[in-house]
Write an enzyme that holds these catalytic residues in place. Structure first.
Site, PDB file in Angstrom:
ATOM      1  N   LYS A  80      56.348  15.025  21.245  1.00 35.66           N
ATOM      2  CA  LYS A  80      56.981  15.777  20.250  1.00 35.66           C
ATOM      3  C   LYS A  80      56.241  16.822  19.590  1.00 35.66           C
ATOM      4  O   LYS A  80      56.800  17.878  19.096  1.00 35.66           O
ATOM      5  CB  LYS A  80      57.665  14.875  19.231  1.00 35.66           C
ATOM      6  CG  LYS A  80      58.433  13.681  19.567  1.00 35.66           C
ATOM      7  CD  LYS A  80      59.602  14.117  20.330  1.00 35.66           C
ATOM      8  CE  LYS A  80      60.052  12.952  21.286  1.00 35.66           C
ATOM      9  NZ  LYS A  80      61.420  13.395  22.316  1.00 35.66           N
ATOM     10  N   ARG A 122      67.859  14.494  28.994  1.00 33.04           N
ATOM     11  CA  ARG A 122      68.665  13.400  29.811  1.00 33.04           C
ATOM     12  C   ARG A 122      70.129  13.462  29.312  1.00 33.04           C
ATOM     13  O   ARG A 122      70.362  14.534  28.455  1.00 33.04           O
ATOM     14  CB  ARG A 122      68.329  11.826  29.357  1.00 33.04           C
ATOM     15  CG  ARG A 122      68.666  12.044  28.018  1.00 33.04           C
ATOM     16  CD  ARG A 122      68.860  10.430  27.314  1.00 33.04           C
ATOM     17  NE  ARG A 122      69.250  10.593  25.924  1.00 33.04           N
ATOM     18  CZ  ARG A 122      68.572  10.590  24.795  1.00 33.04           C
ATOM     19  NH1 ARG A 122      67.058  10.566  24.922  1.00 33.04           N
ATOM     20  NH2 ARG A 122      68.999  10.730  23.547  1.00 33.04           N
ATOM     21  N   GLU A 151      55.933  16.345   8.986  1.00 34.29           N
ATOM     22  CA  GLU A 151      57.072  17.300   8.813  1.00 34.29           C
ATOM     23  C   GLU A 151      57.581  17.259   7.611  1.00 34.29           C
ATOM     24  O   GLU A 151      57.685  16.085   6.992  1.00 34.29           O
ATOM     25  CB  GLU A 151      58.292  16.987   9.966  1.00 34.29           C
ATOM     26  CG  GLU A 151      57.972  17.824  11.008  1.00 34.29           C
ATOM     27  CD  GLU A 151      59.265  17.802  12.099  1.00 34.29           C
ATOM     28  OE1 GLU A 151      60.021  17.202  11.693  1.00 34.29           O
ATOM     29  OE2 GLU A 151      59.083  18.014  13.215  1.00 34.29           O
ATOM     30  N   HIS A 186      69.577   5.204  12.691  1.00 33.34           N
ATOM     31  CA  HIS A 186      69.438   6.157  13.993  1.00 33.34           C
ATOM     32  C   HIS A 186      70.147   5.676  15.116  1.00 33.34           C
ATOM     33  O   HIS A 186      70.009   6.219  16.266  1.00 33.34           O
ATOM     34  CB  HIS A 186      67.753   5.851  14.199  1.00 33.34           C
ATOM     35  CG  HIS A 186      67.188   6.664  12.964  1.00 33.34           C
ATOM     36  ND1 HIS A 186      67.210   7.954  12.502  1.00 33.34           N
ATOM     37  CD2 HIS A 186      66.217   6.004  12.342  1.00 33.34           C
ATOM     38  CE1 HIS A 186      66.567   8.085  11.420  1.00 33.34           C
ATOM     39  NE2 HIS A 186      65.862   6.812  11.374  1.00 33.34           N
TER      40      HIS A 186
HETATM   41  C1  MV4 Z   1      64.118  14.892  10.538  1.00 37.73           C
HETATM   42  C2  MV4 Z   1      65.109  14.962   9.448  1.00 37.73           C
HETATM   43  C3  MV4 Z   1      64.904  15.629   8.404  1.00 37.73           C
HETATM   44  N1  MV4 Z   1      63.781  16.293   8.289  1.00 37.73           N
HETATM   45  N2  MV4 Z   1      63.036  15.560  10.358  1.00 37.73           N
HETATM   46  C4  MV4 Z   1      65.961  11.026  13.222  1.00 37.73           C
HETATM   47  C5  MV4 Z   1      66.104  11.059  14.701  1.00 37.73           C
HETATM   48  C6  MV4 Z   1      65.044  11.964  14.990  1.00 37.73           C
HETATM   49  N3  MV4 Z   1      65.326  12.796  16.253  1.00 37.73           N
HETATM   50  C7  MV4 Z   1      64.503  12.716  13.960  1.00 37.73           C
HETATM   51  N4  MV4 Z   1      65.387  12.655  12.932  1.00 37.73           N
HETATM   52  C8  MV4 Z   1      65.493  13.333  11.790  1.00 37.73           C
HETATM   53  N5  MV4 Z   1      64.203  13.935  11.737  1.00 37.73           N
HETATM   54  C9  MV4 Z   1      62.868  16.238   9.366  1.00 37.73           C
HETATM   55  N6  MV4 Z   1      61.700  17.051   9.426  1.00 37.73           N
HETATM   56  C10 MV4 Z   1      66.387  13.999   9.828  1.00 37.73           C
HETATM   57  C11 MV4 Z   1      66.384  13.330  10.704  1.00 37.73           C
HETATM   58  C12 MV4 Z   1      67.621  12.353  10.929  1.00 37.73           C
HETATM   59  C13 MV4 Z   1      67.934  11.410   9.965  1.00 37.73           C
HETATM   60  C14 MV4 Z   1      66.977  10.862   8.967  1.00 37.73           C
HETATM   61  C15 MV4 Z   1      67.137   9.935   8.210  1.00 37.73           C
HETATM   62  C16 MV4 Z   1      68.200   9.258   8.206  1.00 37.73           C
HETATM   63  C17 MV4 Z   1      69.217   9.691   9.321  1.00 37.73           C
HETATM   64  C18 MV4 Z   1      68.788  10.488  10.018  1.00 37.73           C
HETATM   65  C19 MV4 Z   1      69.871  10.840  11.149  1.00 37.73           C
HETATM   66  C20 MV4 Z   1      69.416  12.000  12.047  1.00 37.73           C
HETATM   67  C21 MV4 Z   1      68.457  12.639  11.816  1.00 37.73           C
END
Ligand code: MV4
Length: 500
Positions: A116, A293, A201, A236
């Protein structure tokens, strides 16, 4: 063109891939574990081979067995679906080294995007907006991370470089909590991925999770198929996805799409892929990660664009050119997908296992069911809990919601608890109907209430009345008093539970 495709997966996605093969006139070879002898993908494929015991590590994760079966069966290619081996760059390389065609992106793209931190730097190069953050490809020491944190500010997220999908992620609201968060994130990442690198981040709070579907061919053509809204999730695990997003207009779609396409071109991406973004309250978007994917939620995009993504992947793997140019792609109508899980929303989403002893599948206008279960099938604890995906297409979002509610009410699965009642309640929720939700919605603004289904309340009321009448009749015969209201209440509760 490919002639014979080994489908290295199980459940609904294996069925989905077999269907695409059949429409293209290709033979499909299924593989199955001991738990899946009678599974639908096994019955639908032209040939099927057993690959080992139920545990995924002994069957669906055995890349060597997949290649062996491909050779034995005379398959010329392998489609990995999602999960299991889909994002294993070593496996993709082994498939190619065995002179088989890998129905997926180049192994190097899988490898780069799997890191990542690497993905962030590649995307930055391509001009993709990133969440403010810090990380470098090598190992960053705790001291370096702690020193960098003030530049980002709080709240922030500690993320695993080898992670994705939220695994190994920690939110930190105060500087004093950072050292401990780094330690636990490292520990989690080490045990999950064998790699304890982490990066930081800025945490974009109350964000929406929006992703762009991409398709690229081996001739340098890349297009996007618009966005999917994936904010309704729990821990998630996505529960509902839709296309388009209620908050993305044509202008934003073109902007995000063009950026995603440019980024994919810059890494010579081909096959299907998805760029994940967070969208903040002011509709600024930031790159999160790229999924190399086919995704679970691909059907909502298929429904609104008319593009068969799986068939397109198979054609691309054959060396064909994309059948579409960007201008051919139009988003028409509204699609919603509900992931039907074998989990009990009344009991903290505990996995439910057992035999499907009753099954009525929803059908009718605008309804698509991608399912891995059948009447009599056994739901085991060996694999993930997703039983089926119910997808609807409506002319408008309103029609799609009403259609989904209707289809969910037609859908009867007996023998185990499922998320169907939760989905019905979500379709009835005014916040969902208004499109007013973010990634915190399900966990913070929504509580599952088991008596929310008006149809089953009516059924229970009628049943309770009949039962009361019957008990009174018995009481008269036996010269006893009337039924105690407490007993009646208990019966009603029991009936309610049984009916739902
Ligand atoms: C984040 C974010 C907010 N800010 N990164 C979650 C899964 C992965 N793909 C990355 N994710 C996130 N990254 C930053 N800098 C919000 C998410 C996020 C999330 C975070 C908390 C609870 C539920 C979530 C659902 C989708 C994405």
């Amino acid at each position: 063109m490919l002639k014979k495709v080994l489908v290295a997966n199980r459940g609904e996605i294996a069925v989905r891939i077999v269907r695409a093969c059949q429409e293209l006139g290709l033979d499909a070879v299924a593989v199955y574990s001991e738990a899946d002898r009678m599974a639908p993908h096994v019955r639908m494929a032209q040939e099927a081979y057993t690959i080992g015991p139920a545990q995924a590590t002994e069957s669906y994760l055995r890349g060597d067995r997949m290649i062996e079966v491909a050779k034995k069966s005379g398959a010329d290619s392998i489609h990995p679906g999602y999960g299991f081996l889909a994002e294993n760059a070593d496996f993709a390389e082994a498939v190619i080294a065995a002179n088989l065609i890998w129905v997926g992106p180049p192994p190097q793209a899988i490898r780069l995007m799997g890191d990542k931190v690497m993905a962030r730097s590649i995307m930055a190069q391509a001009g993709v907006p990133l969440v403010p953050g810090i990380g470098k490809s090598g190992q960053m020491t705790d001291a370096e991370l702690l020193a960098a944190a003030p530049q980002i500010g709080f709240p922030l997220l500690v993320k695993a470089a080898a992670g994705g999908g939220g695994k190994g992620m920690r939110n930190v609201y105060r500087a004093e909590d950072l050292p401990e968060a780094i330690r636990t994130a490292r520990r989690e990442a080490q045990s999950a991925f064998g790699d304890d690198r982490v990066y930081l981040e800025k945490f974009i709070e109350n964000a929406r999770h929006i992703e762009i579907q991409l398709l690229g061919d081996e001739h340098g053509n890349v297009i996007h198929l618009g966005e999917r809204e994936c904010s309704i999730q729990r821990r998630h695990q996505k529960l509902i996805e839709e296309a388009p997003s209620p908050v993305v207009d044509e202008e934003l779609r073109q902007k995000m799409g063009a950026i995603a396409v440019a980024a994919a071109r810059s890494v010579n991406y081909c096959s299907a892929g998805t760029m994940e973004f967070v969208l903040d309250k002011d509709r600024n978007f930031y790159f999160l990660e790229m999924n190399t994917r086919l995704q679970v939620e691909h059907p909502v995009t298929e429904m609104v664009t008319g593009v068969d993504i799986v068939k397109e992947m198979l054609r691309i793997a054959s060396g064909r050119k994309l059948r579409y140019e960007q201008d051919d792609i139009r988003v028409k109508g509204w699609a919603i997908e509900c992931r039907i899980l074998a989990e009990d929303p009344r009991n903290n989403f505990m996995p439910s296992i057992g035999r499907i002893i009753g099954l009525t599948n929803p059908t009718g206008p605008g309804v698509r069911l991608d399912s891995g279960i059948y009447f009599g099938s056994e739901v085991t604890p060996y694999y993930d809990s997703m039983l089926a995906k119910l997808i609807v297409l409506g002319e408008t979002r309103g029609e799609a919601i009403l259609r989904m509610r209707r289809a969910l009410e037609e859908f009867r699965i007996t023998g185990l608890a499922t998320t169907i009642p939760l989905h019905i309640q979500l379709m009835n929720s005014t916040r969902f109907q208004a499109g007013q939700f973010d990634t915190g919605f399900l966990e913070n603004h929504f509580s599952f209430n088991q008596t929310s289904n008006p149809a089953s309340i009516r059924v229970a009321a009628v049943a309770a009345t009949l039962m009361a009448h019957q008990r009174n009749q018995q009481a008269i015969l036996l010269h006893q008093g009337g039924t105690s209201p407490w007993r009646l209440y208990g019966r009603r509760e029991a009936l309610d539970r049984r009916l739902r």
